[in-house]
Design a protein around this motif. Structure first.
Motif, short mmCIF file in Angstrom:
data_model
loop_
_atom_site.label_atom_id
_atom_site.label_comp_id
_atom_site.label_asym_id
_atom_site.label_seq_id
_atom_site.Cartn_x
_atom_site.Cartn_y
_atom_site.Cartn_z
N UNK A 859 39.03 50.55 51.33
CA UNK A 859 39.64 51.71 50.70
C UNK A 859 40.78 51.29 49.77
N UNK A 860 40.89 51.98 48.62
CA UNK A 860 41.92 51.65 47.65
C UNK A 860 43.31 51.98 48.16
N UNK A 861 44.28 51.10 47.83
CA UNK A 861 45.66 51.24 48.29
C UNK A 861 46.60 50.93 47.13
N UNK A 862 47.86 51.33 47.30
CA UNK A 862 48.86 51.02 46.29
C UNK A 862 48.64 51.84 45.03
N UNK A 863 49.01 51.27 43.90
CA UNK A 863 48.86 51.96 42.62
C UNK A 863 47.40 52.33 42.40
N UNK A 864 47.17 53.53 41.85
CA UNK A 864 45.81 54.06 41.76
C UNK A 864 45.20 53.95 40.36
N UNK A 865 45.91 53.34 39.42
CA UNK A 865 45.35 53.14 38.08
C UNK A 865 45.55 51.70 37.65
N UNK A 866 45.29 50.78 38.60
CA UNK A 866 45.51 49.36 38.36
C UNK A 866 44.29 48.77 37.66
N UNK A 867 43.89 49.42 36.56
CA UNK A 867 42.83 48.82 35.75
C UNK A 867 43.46 47.75 34.88
N UNK A 868 44.37 47.02 35.48
CA UNK A 868 44.90 45.80 34.92
C UNK A 868 44.14 44.67 35.57
N UNK A 869 44.67 44.15 36.67
CA UNK A 869 43.96 43.02 37.27
C UNK A 869 42.72 43.45 38.06
N UNK A 870 42.67 44.69 38.55
CA UNK A 870 41.46 45.12 39.22
C UNK A 870 40.32 45.32 38.23
N UNK A 871 40.64 45.42 36.94
CA UNK A 871 39.58 45.45 35.91
C UNK A 871 38.83 44.13 35.84
N UNK A 872 39.27 43.14 36.59
CA UNK A 872 38.48 41.91 36.71
C UNK A 872 37.09 42.19 37.26
N UNK A 873 36.88 43.36 37.87
CA UNK A 873 35.52 43.70 38.30
C UNK A 873 34.58 43.72 37.10
N UNK A 874 35.08 44.13 35.93
CA UNK A 874 34.25 44.12 34.72
C UNK A 874 33.94 42.69 34.30
N UNK A 875 34.90 41.80 34.49
CA UNK A 875 34.67 40.37 34.21
C UNK A 875 33.55 39.84 35.09
N UNK A 876 33.56 40.20 36.36
CA UNK A 876 32.51 39.74 37.27
C UNK A 876 31.15 40.30 36.86
N UNK A 877 31.12 41.56 36.47
CA UNK A 877 29.86 42.16 36.05
C UNK A 877 29.33 41.47 34.79
N UNK A 878 30.21 41.19 33.85
CA UNK A 878 29.78 40.57 32.59
C UNK A 878 29.37 39.11 32.76
N UNK A 879 29.79 38.47 33.84
CA UNK A 879 29.38 37.09 34.10
C UNK A 879 28.05 37.01 34.83
N UNK A 880 27.48 38.17 35.14
CA UNK A 880 26.24 38.20 35.91
C UNK A 880 25.16 37.36 35.22
N UNK A 881 24.48 36.53 36.00
CA UNK A 881 23.43 35.68 35.44
C UNK A 881 22.06 35.95 36.05
N UNK A 882 22.02 36.61 37.19
CA UNK A 882 20.73 36.82 37.84
C UNK A 882 20.13 38.16 37.47
#
Length: 882
Positions: A859-882
């Motif tokens: 469950x999400x905690x702390x600041x609720x608009x941390x699309x700063x470093x939590x936007x790294x999820x987009x980095x992981x998606x874009x690195x998808x190779x399979x």
């Protein structure tokens, strides 16, 4: 990743025209802060209590000195002219002009915004952007949220807006704000409000246009002007005239009433003293909410609002208003709304095409949606940041002289050794409301995600932190405005390398620019954070707040010092990234060859101190536990390990690099020195440079044996491996443990959710939750091991399962767990949803990108608009190779 240019789309073409911060396409964007009150910049107090000096209640009546804030804001990159949304539901005691939240002292877990809004879309040039704001139809419970949360302790949940009942039965308006650019200085704005409640409800929409107050401080007496005008087809309009920006026309697609006032302080309402402006910034609020129009101006001012009113919006009904901001407000040759829909739809289609080119085609639709929302959040978290520390410390000529206490050191005085810092830039912020100021290590992670969509902006941000007006003359990077002298982990070099490779490994000019500045920063770390010259480092809290059993930034008693596993690991990591960059630069610029040799030597010294021999009194590795610990070193030289398994002991994993095959043939100085060391100190190189048949040579602070033992801890579900990623502290401490250090008993336990400690304000917790940035660093490191010394290593994953997989597969699965936090589960809910998000389609349509995540549930905690470093999820998606 690819070393080919991005596929061409209309947005890519605009980006090619907008490579610099001063490019026309970057002039206008959603750069208006989510919160300006309660910031250090607005604090001129004697005690440094920024929250109390400029509280929320003052924000409606008191002019800001350094910036502005608003909802769904649009502003120029200098922050002079602002367009934001204000609303009224007929019940609130004030216009909803800005987002409300609790201050750090008010919240039982620190500062906490009490609103719901979601960035929906956004392109890097801001040619298209959307944000959704959820506005209650009942009176907003400001006082109840403050008093109830004040009564709650650290062990209780925070009272959120959904807990108060004001949003029950979907009694809210969803207000969708869309920006679409017809050209660099021609912005269409559409605002649509939809009643999701069961009954008709009144609504007032009041988009505000105003100038930042630059004239009240005695430094610039020029006053810009807003004045009443007519649009090309006789619509209601406002002309904005500014000495630097020039002239704009804001025209409305109808004839709403227009109210004017001045963006100046209401002295009576704010401080209880007479005088000041006769038409202050709250005059529009008084006219709409209280029916008192005595303070509004006639036809001109520095703040204005278009006013639309509906007595009742029916259930399910939507109402829409449209505006257009046009350069050169005196040009009236066309109908500004004739092509409105066509332009908006075209920009939407171009945004779709852009993200279709950015996000790999084989990514599942749900993951592509998650990534696009994360990228949207990054665009909306860009904010204009103005702060001249020298001016701020000295005060302004037209204002009373600031208290002398401000010139003292922390905690009364702030940033007194940073008088050189002077910024007026659009900067990527960690969070639009809770952290509306840059933080050096947060920003580095933002840039990695941003590089997938806007590499030029990512590069500019990394270089900006190293420029003379930001970096300290001694080489330190500014941490964050509450204390620029605090120490963030040195991740800048890693981010620069990631941005360089994501952008196709072709911009050596950028790499050289940032590398030369980081040479100074590296020297600062060596000179300031290795007190004994032992190559073991003492970094302080290092951004991980309460991860230790005590405040690691505070001096230890009796002359003791803390040699930190994480600080030393960060430096080994930093060293290897500088070495990797030096290798790259030396391919085409031979002078960097010797610099590579320098960082190779420095890495060997750090790794030797940390892992191979240890110093005379300090060894961070514990052979019995198979883990790394901080060590307290007493004045007499005796030492004691801080036996607490946390992220502190996992971070040695990131100290790894694989040497490209071309190094031996390309870098004669580096290769010659390595041969010299091999002949004279073979035991050192054999321990730290690991050779594997068919794989690159690997430099690592870990021996193969220690790597395997540390991985066993990492993949153990009873310790670090959680359904949503890697925990920041071992779950083995669920029942708590007591450390005996320096004659004191220090109790610590695994806390998977919100913090039960007030260390560093209590709004963050590193004693169990999952944090995206360090997870990404760990999986990135695992792939480097898999590409080198651990190519043939098999890991039982999870521990005790009997299933053996390779190290790269371990990294892949951890990444899947991280992305999986945002996927809707069988129960119709995203694991990452904060506790207060209902299971309802209107809520589940919008993922929340939180600061960190519960160590057991995700469950999400702390600041609720941390699309700063939590936007790294987009980095992981874009690195998808399979």
């Amino acid at each position: 990743m690819t070393d080919q240019p991005m596929p061409p789309t209309a947005e890519h073409a605009r980006l090619s025209e907008a490579q610099r911060p001063d490019s026309p396409w970057r002039l206008w964007g959603p750069y208006l802060a989510g919160r300006q009150w309660g910031t250090v910049r607005e604090d001129y107090s004697a005690d440094g209590d920024a929250w109390s000096f400029f509280p929320f209640d003052h924000a409606h009546t008191r002019a800001y000195r350094w910036g502005e804030d608003g909802i769904a804001g649009l502003t120029d990159r200098f922050g002079f002219l602002n367009l934001g949304l204000a609303l009224w539901n007929g019940h609130d005691d004030r216009l909803k002009e800005r987002l409300f939240g609790l201050t750090n002292p008010q919240g039982n877990h620190g500062e906490d915004v009490k609103e719901y809004w979601w960035p929906i879309d956004g392109t890097p040039t801001h040619s298209y952007a959307q944000v959704l704001y959820r506005y209650p139809q009942r009176a907003f419970p400001y006082d109840h949220l403050v008093t109830e949360n004040a009564a709650r302790g650290l062990g209780q949940d925070e009272l959120e807006l959904t807990d108060t009942g004001v949003l029950d039965d979907s009694r809210f308006f969803d207000v969708l704000v869309t920006h679409a650019k017809a050209g660099p200085e021609d912005v269409l704005v559409e605002i649509t409000a939809t009643n999701h409640g069961p009954d008709p409800a009144p609504l007032d929409l009041l988009p505000h246009l105003w100038f930042r107050n630059t004239w009240s401080w005695g430094r610039d007496e020029r006053v810009p002007r807003l004045r009443l005008a007519r649009g090309p087809k006789d619509e209601s309009a406002i002309i904005a005239e500014h000495g630097y920006l020039g002239r704009y026309l804001l025209v409305a697609d109808a004839e709403p009433r227009i109210l004017f006032c001045d963006n100046e302080t209401n002295q009576q309402a704010t401080f209880g003293v007479p005088g000041g402006s006769k038409h202050p910034k709250d005059a529009i609020n008084a006219a709409v909410v209280h029916g008192d129009a005595s303070m509004v101006r006639r036809g001109h001012g520095t703040k204005a609002a278009f006013w639309w009113h509906w007595d009742a919006v029916a259930p399910g009904e939507s109402v829409t208003i449209r505006l257009r901001l046009i350069r050169d407000g005196d040009v009236r040759t066309a109908d500004p709304f004739a092509d409105f829909d066509a332009i908006r739809d075209a920009r939407h289609g171009e945004a779709d095409a852009f993200y279709a080119a950015v996000i790999p085609a084989d990514v599942p639709p749900e993951d592509a949606f998650i990534a696009r929302r994360a990228f949207a959040g990054l665009q909306w978290c860009k904010q204009i940041y103005r702060y001249d520390v020298r001016q701020w410390l000295e005060g302004d000529p037209a204002e009373p002289a600031p208290p002398r206490e401000r010139l003292a050191r922390q905690p009364l005085g702030r940033n007194t050794s940073w008088r050189h810092l002077s910024l007026a830039d659009v900067i990527s912020m960690p969070d639009e409301w809770e952290y509306p100021w840059f933080a050096a290590w947060d920003l580095a992670f933002h840039c990695v995600a941003l590089a997938h969509v806007d590499p030029d902006f990512a590069k500019e941000q990394l270089v900006l932190m190293c420029r003379e007006w930001a970096m300290h003359p001694n080489g330190q990077l500014p941490a964050y405005e509450w204390n620029f002298s605090d120490v963030n982990p040195p991740v800048h070099a890693w981010a620069a390398w990631q941005v360089y490779t994501i952008d196709g490994s072709r911009d050596q000019e950028f790499l050289t620019r940032v590398f030369t500045k980081l040479l100074f920063n590296f020297g600062w770390w060596v000179n300031r954070k290795d007190a004994e010259g032992s190559n073991l480092f003492e970094g302080g809290f290092l951004g991980m707040d309460n991860v230790g059993p005590f405040d690691r930034s505070a001096p230890l008693p009796d002359g003791s010092r803390l040699e930190q596993s994480d600080a030393t690991s960060w430096m080994a990591f930093y060293c290897l990234l500088m070495l990797r960059i030096a290798w790259e630069l030396a391919r085409t610029q031979p002078a960097w060859d010797e610099v590579a040799t320098k960082f190779f030597e420095h890495f060997l010294a750090i790794a030797e101190a940390m892992d191979f021999f240890g110093s005379d009194n300090v060894e961070l590795w514990d052979q019995e536990d198979g883990f790394y610990y901080d060590v307290v070193v007493a004045a007499d030289g005796s030492s004691q390990k801080v036996r607490l398994r946390s992220m502190v002991g996992l971070l040695p994993l990131i100290g790894v690099a694989n040497m490209p095959a071309w190094v031996d043939a390309t870098l004669p100085d580096f290769t010659g020195h390595r041969a010299w060391l091999q002949a004279r100190r073979p035991e050192l190189l054999d321990a730290l440079v690991h050779l594997a048949d068919g794989s690159p040579d690997t430099l690592s602070v870990l021996t193969p044996d220690r790597l395997v033992r540390l991985l066993r801890r990492l993949v153990d579900e009873s310790e670090f491996l959680a359904p949503g990623g890697i925990r920041s502290m071992s779950a083995a401490y669920r029942e708590g443990t007591t450390l005996q250090l320096e004659g004191a008993d220090l109790p610590v336990r695994y806390v998977p959710g919100a913090s039960d400690s007030r260390l560093f304000g209590g709004n963050s917790n590193w004693r169990g939750p999952i944090w995206f940035p360090v997870n990404v660093l760990l999986t990135d490191a695992l792939r480097r091991y898999a590409g080198g010394m651990a190519a043939d290593v098999q890991v039982e994953y999870p521990a005790g399962s009997g299933r053996l997989i390779g190290v790269a597969e371990v990294a892949d699965d951890i990444d899947r767990r991280l992305v999986g936090l945002f996927r809707i589960g069988p129960d119709g809910r995203r694991p990452s949803d904060p506790r207060d998000i209902p299971t309802h389609p209107l809520w589940q349509a919008h993922p929340t990108f939180s600061e960190y995540f519960h160590g057991d549930t995700g469950a999400g905690l702390g600041a609720t608009h941390q699309t700063g470093w939590t936007a790294l999820v987009a980095h992981l998606v874009c690195l998808r190779e399979d």
